[in-house]
Design an enzyme around this catalytic site. Structure first.
Site, PDB file in Angstrom:
ATOM      1  N   GLN A  27       0.678  -1.225   0.071  1.00  0.00           N
ATOM      2  CA  GLN A  27      -0.041   0.064  -0.118  1.00  0.00           C
ATOM      3  C   GLN A  27       0.797   1.226   0.013  1.00  0.00           C
ATOM      4  O   GLN A  27       0.610   2.401  -0.677  1.00  0.00           O
ATOM      5  CB  GLN A  27      -0.840   0.138   1.088  1.00  0.00           C
ATOM      6  CG  GLN A  27      -1.959  -1.016   1.152  1.00  0.00           C
ATOM      7  CD  GLN A  27      -3.084  -0.817   0.051  1.00  0.00           C
ATOM      8  OE1 GLN A  27      -3.463   0.752  -0.094  1.00  0.00           O
ATOM      9  NE2 GLN A  27      -3.565  -1.708  -0.652  1.00  0.00           N
ATOM     10  N   SER A  52      13.183  -0.608   1.935  1.00  0.00           N
ATOM     11  CA  SER A  52      12.178   0.634   1.585  1.00  0.00           C
ATOM     12  C   SER A  52      12.880   2.069   1.216  1.00  0.00           C
ATOM     13  O   SER A  52      12.099   2.708   0.550  1.00  0.00           O
ATOM     14  CB  SER A  52      11.190   0.597   2.609  1.00  0.00           C
ATOM     15  OG  SER A  52      10.310  -0.771   2.664  1.00  0.00           O
ATOM     16  N   HIS A 107      -6.777   0.114   7.254  1.00  0.00           N
ATOM     17  CA  HIS A 107      -7.464  -1.127   7.709  1.00  0.00           C
ATOM     18  C   HIS A 107      -7.675  -0.927   9.086  1.00  0.00           C
ATOM     19  O   HIS A 107      -6.871  -0.338   9.822  1.00  0.00           O
ATOM     20  CB  HIS A 107      -6.544  -2.324   7.605  1.00  0.00           C
ATOM     21  CG  HIS A 107      -7.105  -3.681   7.863  1.00  0.00           C
ATOM     22  ND1 HIS A 107      -8.712  -4.006   7.881  1.00  0.00           N
ATOM     23  CD2 HIS A 107      -6.655  -4.903   8.473  1.00  0.00           C
ATOM     24  CE1 HIS A 107      -9.069  -5.229   8.455  1.00  0.00           C
ATOM     25  NE2 HIS A 107      -7.580  -5.725   8.545  1.00  0.00           N
ATOM     26  N   GLY A 133      -2.148  -3.207  -3.099  1.00  0.00           N
ATOM     27  CA  GLY A 133      -1.503  -1.987  -3.220  1.00  0.00           C
ATOM     28  C   GLY A 133      -1.227  -1.946  -4.769  1.00  0.00           C
ATOM     29  O   GLY A 133      -1.031  -0.553  -5.511  1.00  0.00           O
ATOM     30  N   GLU A 194     -11.540 -12.014   2.815  1.00  0.00           N
ATOM     31  CA  GLU A 194     -10.036 -12.361   2.456  1.00  0.00           C
ATOM     32  C   GLU A 194      -9.929 -13.807   2.816  1.00  0.00           C
ATOM     33  O   GLU A 194      -9.207 -14.812   2.281  1.00  0.00           O
ATOM     34  CB  GLU A 194      -9.019 -11.482   2.885  1.00  0.00           C
ATOM     35  CG  GLU A 194      -8.631 -11.464   4.205  1.00  0.00           C
ATOM     36  CD  GLU A 194      -7.921  -9.955   4.481  1.00  0.00           C
ATOM     37  OE1 GLU A 194      -7.626  -9.158   3.797  1.00  0.00           O
ATOM     38  OE2 GLU A 194      -7.254  -9.846   5.783  1.00  0.00           O
TER      39      GLU A 194
HETATM   40  P1  NDP Z   1       3.567  -4.287   3.628  1.00  0.00           P
HETATM   41  O1  NDP Z   1       3.959  -5.800   4.586  1.00  0.00           O
HETATM   42  O2  NDP Z   1       3.794  -4.138   2.281  1.00  0.00           O
HETATM   43  O3  NDP Z   1       4.525  -3.111   4.271  1.00  0.00           O
HETATM   44  C1  NDP Z   1       5.958  -3.370   4.316  1.00  0.00           C
HETATM   45  C2  NDP Z   1       6.423  -2.229   4.582  1.00  0.00           C
HETATM   46  O4  NDP Z   1       6.502  -1.830   6.104  1.00  0.00           O
HETATM   47  C3  NDP Z   1       7.866  -1.935   4.219  1.00  0.00           C
HETATM   48  O5  NDP Z   1       8.152  -0.626   3.877  1.00  0.00           O
HETATM   49  C4  NDP Z   1       8.826  -2.130   5.305  1.00  0.00           C
HETATM   50  O6  NDP Z   1       9.982  -1.530   5.534  1.00  0.00           O
HETATM   51  C5  NDP Z   1       7.756  -1.772   6.561  1.00  0.00           C
HETATM   52  N1  NDP Z   1       7.998  -2.149   7.932  1.00  0.00           N
HETATM   53  C6  NDP Z   1       7.833  -3.395   8.326  1.00  0.00           C
HETATM   54  N2  NDP Z   1       7.941  -3.675   9.527  1.00  0.00           N
HETATM   55  C7  NDP Z   1       8.429  -2.204  10.070  1.00  0.00           C
HETATM   56  C8  NDP Z   1       8.613  -1.709  11.393  1.00  0.00           C
HETATM   57  N3  NDP Z   1       8.605  -2.796  12.359  1.00  0.00           N
HETATM   58  N4  NDP Z   1       8.959  -0.589  11.329  1.00  0.00           N
HETATM   59  C9  NDP Z   1       8.966   0.205  10.448  1.00  0.00           C
HETATM   60  N5  NDP Z   1       8.610  -0.153   9.238  1.00  0.00           N
HETATM   61  C10 NDP Z   1       8.347  -1.396   9.126  1.00  0.00           C
HETATM   62  O7  NDP Z   1       2.189  -3.754   4.217  1.00  0.00           O
HETATM   63  P2  NDP Z   1       1.009  -3.623   3.521  1.00  0.00           P
HETATM   64  O8  NDP Z   1       0.708  -2.616   2.470  1.00  0.00           O
HETATM   65  O9  NDP Z   1       0.451  -5.031   2.936  1.00  0.00           O
HETATM   66  O10 NDP Z   1      -0.074  -3.340   4.503  1.00  0.00           O
HETATM   67  C11 NDP Z   1      -0.217  -2.100   5.177  1.00  0.00           C
HETATM   68  C12 NDP Z   1      -1.599  -1.754   5.558  1.00  0.00           C
HETATM   69  O11 NDP Z   1      -2.668  -1.471   4.578  1.00  0.00           O
HETATM   70  C13 NDP Z   1      -2.162  -2.918   6.637  1.00  0.00           C
HETATM   71  O12 NDP Z   1      -2.913  -2.107   7.442  1.00  0.00           O
HETATM   72  C14 NDP Z   1      -3.018  -3.400   5.765  1.00  0.00           C
HETATM   73  O13 NDP Z   1      -4.043  -4.178   6.291  1.00  0.00           O
HETATM   74  C15 NDP Z   1      -3.654  -2.620   4.969  1.00  0.00           C
HETATM   75  N6  NDP Z   1      -3.957  -3.103   3.510  1.00  0.00           N
HETATM   76  C16 NDP Z   1      -3.255  -3.827   2.922  1.00  0.00           C
HETATM   77  C17 NDP Z   1      -3.570  -4.231   1.547  1.00  0.00           C
HETATM   78  C18 NDP Z   1      -2.569  -4.761   0.554  1.00  0.00           C
HETATM   79  O14 NDP Z   1      -2.892  -4.856  -0.673  1.00  0.00           O
HETATM   80  N7  NDP Z   1      -1.511  -5.388   1.010  1.00  0.00           N
HETATM   81  C19 NDP Z   1      -4.929  -3.911   0.938  1.00  0.00           C
HETATM   82  C20 NDP Z   1      -5.895  -3.062   1.934  1.00  0.00           C
HETATM   83  C21 NDP Z   1      -5.463  -2.704   2.965  1.00  0.00           C
HETATM   84  P3  NDP Z   1      11.301  -2.263   5.378  1.00  0.00           P
HETATM   85  O15 NDP Z   1      11.627  -2.243   3.754  1.00  0.00           O
HETATM   86  O16 NDP Z   1      12.195  -1.011   6.135  1.00  0.00           O
HETATM   87  O17 NDP Z   1      11.142  -3.591   5.900  1.00  0.00           O
HETATM   88 MG    MG Z   2      -7.459  -7.076   3.696  1.00  0.00          MG
END
Ligand code: NDP
Ligand code: MG
Length: 338
Positions: A27, A52, A107, A133, A194
């Protein structure tokens, strides 16, 4: 039910504001890039030295630590994994956020299940695109947008809903429709969808079909095309025109088989299992299992990813997809960039 479009959104609400997108994953990259292309001042907040950071900087975005991004912004959206949100919010976001700023989610999980209890001076909103995303980004660049849900959990300013709608519009969702809901409804329906249908139900259905054919002695390549590859072609027809259009496009033979066999596969037992799934979501039992899984270091996620990768459908699938290079040319996911 009221559906909002771009014409209903007051996008000037974001014009003089800075948005901090925390996370640059599925996302995060889509929101950050869509907002920037819509003329919004965006900073991406991520871990220093992480993958990232490199990807967001390479895409031409402003990048900062989570603390610096959060303290410089009027709106902070948490787009990191749900299981990391509570700790990152507590340690890095809440102490940094300006008085009266807006905290946003994609979410409702962490608010609905009480994992984040936001500071009382903040507005708290949700903009939940109803798509992965990578699709949020590709649809936007193609001139369209995916539908989204918006919700308000805390409205100190009196304009929380309008800001949520402006944000939804800026990431492209006002082109296809924005529905107002609440955190409970979004969380419970999203998890149910889901688990029961989109990811849980579909993956098990695909694997069960594939295994049945392969165990009966048919070639795995045949089983792959029948039970996985063609699913997209069928879903494309359903997506375009509903079940009726799909049935119009398939043969009478396939349609008759659908009526005869569908209810033998999705039985009363399946429907009872769906009700039990919904109950576990509503009662918090599922949320507790997911939170404990993360506290234990993700053993189920890790072993199930390993087992899935070793399943014959993934092995034969990789081989067959390599023979269809056009699939990769329009890839939604490029792991080096997003
Ligand atoms: P991701 O798993 O893709 O997120 C990864 C990102 O989070 C990377 O930039 C990573 O950085 C960073 N990250 C991971 N752990 C940490 C930490 N401890 N501290 C800081 N940064 C961290 O997430 P999603 O996009 O899947 O989900 C994000 C939100 O969106 C959630 O609430 C989800 O429910 C919601 N959502 C997701 C959908 C989807 O399509 N995936 C659909 C609709 C809603 P690094 O590279 O440094 O590890
Ligand atoms: Mg979902």
């Amino acid at each position: 039910m009221k559906v909002f479009y771009d014409k209903n959104a007051n996008t000037s609400l974001l014009r003089d504001r800075r948005v901090a997108v925390i996370g640059y994953g599925s996302q995060g990259h889509a929101h950050a890039l869509n907002l920037k292309d819509s003329g919004v001042d965006v900073v991406v907040g991520v871990r220093e030295g992480g993958e990232s950071w490199r990807k967001a900087a390479a895409a031409g975005l402003k990048v900062a630590t989570v603390e610096k991004a959060a303290s410089s912004a009027d709106l902070v959206i948490l787009l990191i994994p749900d299981e990391t949100i509570a700790r990152v919010y507590r340690e890095a976001v809440e102490p940094s956020m300006r008085q009266g700023a807006t905290l946003a989610f994609a979410h409702g999980f962490n608010i609905h299940y009480g994992q984040v209890v936001p500071r009382s001076d903040l507005d708290v909103i949700m903009i939940a695109p109803k798509a992965p995303g990578h699709t949020v980004r590709s649809t936007y660049t193609g001139g369209g947008g995916v539908p989204a849900l918006i919700a308000v959990a805390q409205d100190k300013s009196g304009s929380a809903r309008d800001v949520a709608l402006a944000y939804a519009s800026a990431i492209g969702c006002g082109r296809s429709g924005v529905i107002e809901t609440d955190f409970r409804e979004e969380t419970e329906t999203d998890l149910f969808g889901e688990q029961a249908v989109l990811c849980g139900g579909t993956v098990e259905l695909i694997k069960a079909g594939f295994d049945t054919l392969v165990e009966a002695g048919y070639a795995p390549e045949m089983a792959y095309f029948e039970c996985l590859h063609e699913l997209k072609l069928i879903v494309d027809l359903i997506y375009e025109g509903g079940i009726g259009t799909m049935n119009y496009g398939i043969s009478n033979n396939a349609e008759f088989g659908e009526y005869l066999t569908g209810p033998r596969i999705v039985t009363d037992d399946t429907r009872a299992a769906m009700k039990a799934t919904l109950h576990a979501i509503q009662s918090g039992e599922y949320a507790k299992a997911f939170i404990l899984e993360s506290q234990a270091g993700g053993p189920t996620l890790q072993s199930r990813r390993r087992l899935t990768a070793a399943h014959p459908i993934e092995i034969v699938g990789a081989k067959l997809r390599a023979m269809m290079p056009w699939i990769g040319q329009s890839a939604l996911v490029d792991r080096a960039k997003n």
